[in-house]
Design a protein around this motif. Structure first.
Motif, mmCIF file in Angstrom:
data_model
loop_
_atom_site.group_PDB
_atom_site.id
_atom_site.type_symbol
_atom_site.label_atom_id
_atom_site.label_comp_id
_atom_site.label_asym_id
_atom_site.label_seq_id
_atom_site.Cartn_x
_atom_site.Cartn_y
_atom_site.Cartn_z
ATOM 1 N N UNK A 34 0.848 -1.194 0.000
ATOM 2 C CA UNK A 34 0.000 0.000 0.000
ATOM 3 C C UNK A 34 0.880 1.239 0.000
ATOM 4 N N UNK A 35 0.225 2.399 -0.159
ATOM 5 C CA UNK A 35 0.935 3.679 -0.046
ATOM 6 C C UNK A 35 0.012 4.676 0.624
ATOM 7 N N UNK A 36 0.539 5.379 1.612
ATOM 8 C CA UNK A 36 -0.269 6.359 2.341
ATOM 9 C C UNK A 36 -0.513 7.590 1.476
ATOM 10 N N UNK A 37 -1.418 8.439 1.916
ATOM 11 C CA UNK A 37 -1.683 9.683 1.195
ATOM 12 C C UNK A 37 -0.456 10.580 1.158
ATOM 13 N N UNK A 38 0.403 10.442 2.162
ATOM 14 C CA UNK A 38 1.621 11.254 2.203
ATOM 15 C C UNK A 38 2.755 10.636 1.399
ATOM 16 N N UNK A 39 2.513 9.447 0.784
ATOM 17 C CA UNK A 39 3.495 8.856 -0.120
ATOM 18 C C UNK A 39 4.414 7.822 0.480
ATOM 19 N N UNK A 40 4.189 7.424 1.748
ATOM 20 C CA UNK A 40 5.025 6.395 2.373
ATOM 21 C C UNK A 40 4.461 5.017 2.026
ATOM 22 N N UNK A 41 5.300 4.150 1.467
ATOM 23 C CA UNK A 41 4.847 2.819 1.078
ATOM 24 C C UNK A 41 4.938 1.842 2.247
ATOM 25 N N UNK A 42 4.179 0.771 2.132
ATOM 26 C CA UNK A 42 4.148 -0.269 3.154
ATOM 27 C C UNK A 42 3.976 -1.602 2.431
ATOM 28 N N UNK A 94 13.051 -12.097 2.551
ATOM 29 C CA UNK A 94 12.683 -10.683 2.579
ATOM 30 C C UNK A 94 11.197 -10.516 2.865
ATOM 31 N N UNK A 95 10.379 -11.376 2.271
ATOM 32 C CA UNK A 95 8.937 -11.303 2.503
ATOM 33 C C UNK A 95 8.617 -11.526 3.980
ATOM 34 N N UNK A 96 9.258 -12.509 4.584
ATOM 35 C CA UNK A 96 8.982 -12.805 5.992
ATOM 36 C C UNK A 96 9.393 -11.643 6.892
ATOM 37 N N UNK A 97 10.456 -10.942 6.524
ATOM 38 C CA UNK A 97 10.926 -9.824 7.360
ATOM 39 C C UNK A 97 9.911 -8.681 7.417
ATOM 40 N N UNK A 98 9.009 -8.619 6.439
ATOM 41 C CA UNK A 98 8.012 -7.544 6.453
ATOM 42 C C UNK A 98 7.029 -7.693 7.608
ATOM 43 N N UNK A 99 7.068 -8.830 8.317
ATOM 44 C CA UNK A 99 6.208 -8.997 9.496
ATOM 45 C C UNK A 99 6.760 -8.239 10.702
ATOM 46 N N UNK A 100 7.993 -7.742 10.610
ATOM 47 C CA UNK A 100 8.562 -6.933 11.696
ATOM 48 C C UNK A 100 7.774 -5.623 11.816
ATOM 49 N N UNK A 101 7.652 -5.116 13.036
ATOM 50 C CA UNK A 101 6.817 -3.944 13.301
ATOM 51 C C UNK A 101 7.634 -2.656 13.186
ATOM 52 N N UNK A 109 9.934 -1.714 2.174
ATOM 53 C CA UNK A 109 10.704 -1.825 0.932
ATOM 54 C C UNK A 109 12.148 -1.373 1.153
ATOM 55 N N UNK A 110 12.329 -0.403 2.042
ATOM 56 C CA UNK A 110 13.667 0.117 2.311
ATOM 57 C C UNK A 110 14.450 -0.729 3.311
ATOM 58 N N UNK A 111 13.779 -1.680 3.941
ATOM 59 C CA UNK A 111 14.429 -2.527 4.936
ATOM 60 C C UNK A 111 14.649 -3.957 4.432
ATOM 61 N N UNK A 112 14.286 -4.196 3.181
ATOM 62 C CA UNK A 112 14.442 -5.526 2.581
ATOM 63 C C UNK A 112 14.975 -5.366 1.160
#
Length: 203
Positions: A34-42, A94-101, A109-112
């Motif tokens: 997803x991407x927030x209205x302010x442009x930060x992706x998740x 990398x996909x599994x790491x996205x479960x980190x909070x 995307x920037x952490x994987x």
């Protein structure tokens, strides 16, 4: 082993969630971006994506209670757009790491090693390394009173799939795509055998 309802309630918390999450069988492994209205992706891993119909093409997935901030949920409600991307063998870690909070202002995307990809002006990012990816438009939120979870329904408006994965009758061969499945909460498997059976009629 036998567990009655009271036995299940008395189990150690980690033992219980591992047991109950794994006995349902193999589940689909997807990244929802997803991407927030302010442009930060998740981007986050989900194992609850389910088919709810083909005409129109509707998929659903379940979110845990929003007693804490759920960035995926917030972004979908704010913008109305998200993507569902298959996890394949090459990107499992990398996909599994996205479960980190991570905080809301930090993109997974920037952490994987996962890469954002934008197609046909769709608002939310796709995962570049995924061979099957769907652009979704939010349709409906259904509150599940039994446990406070939320069912999100969306319509597939954009579908991208590698040509060699689709057979002559439209069947998508996920084994050929090295698509992963999830057993429980943290175990990934790559199916290695397909057995297609014909449409069955009464004998």
């Amino acid at each position: 082993m036998y567990f009655n309802r009271n036995d299940i309630d008395q189990l150690d918390h980690i033992y219980k969630i591992n047991l109950i999450n794994s006995i349902t069988g193999y589940k689909p492994a997807n990244l929802i971006a997803t991407k927030s209205k302010s442009g930060v992706t998740n981007v986050a891993v989900f194992s609850s994506v389910v088919h709810y119909g083909s005409a129109p093409p509707i998929l659903g997935f379940v979110l845990r209670p929003t007693t804490v901030r759920r960035h995926t949920f917030d972004n979908i409600i704010e913008t109305g757009y998200y993507t569902i991307n298959h996890i394949n063998e090459a990107i499992v870690e990398d996909a599994h790491h996205t479960s980190a909070k991570y905080p809301k202002d930090v993109s997974e995307f920037n952490k994987t090693g996962l890469e954002e990809e934008y197609n046909n002006d769709f608002y939310a990012p796709f995962v570049k390394q995924s061979t099957i990816k769907m652009g979704m438009t939010f349709l409906q939120k259904i509150d599940i009173e039994a446990n406070g979870t939320i069912l999100i329904l969306g319509e597939i408006t954009d579908l991208y799939i590698n040509d060699d994965l689709v057979e002559h009758d439209g069947f998508a061969d996920l084994m050929k795509a090295n698509t992963a499945v999830i057993n429980g909460l943290d175990t990934y498997a790559i199916p290695t055998k397909n057995k297609r059976l014909t449409y069955q009629r009464p004998k």
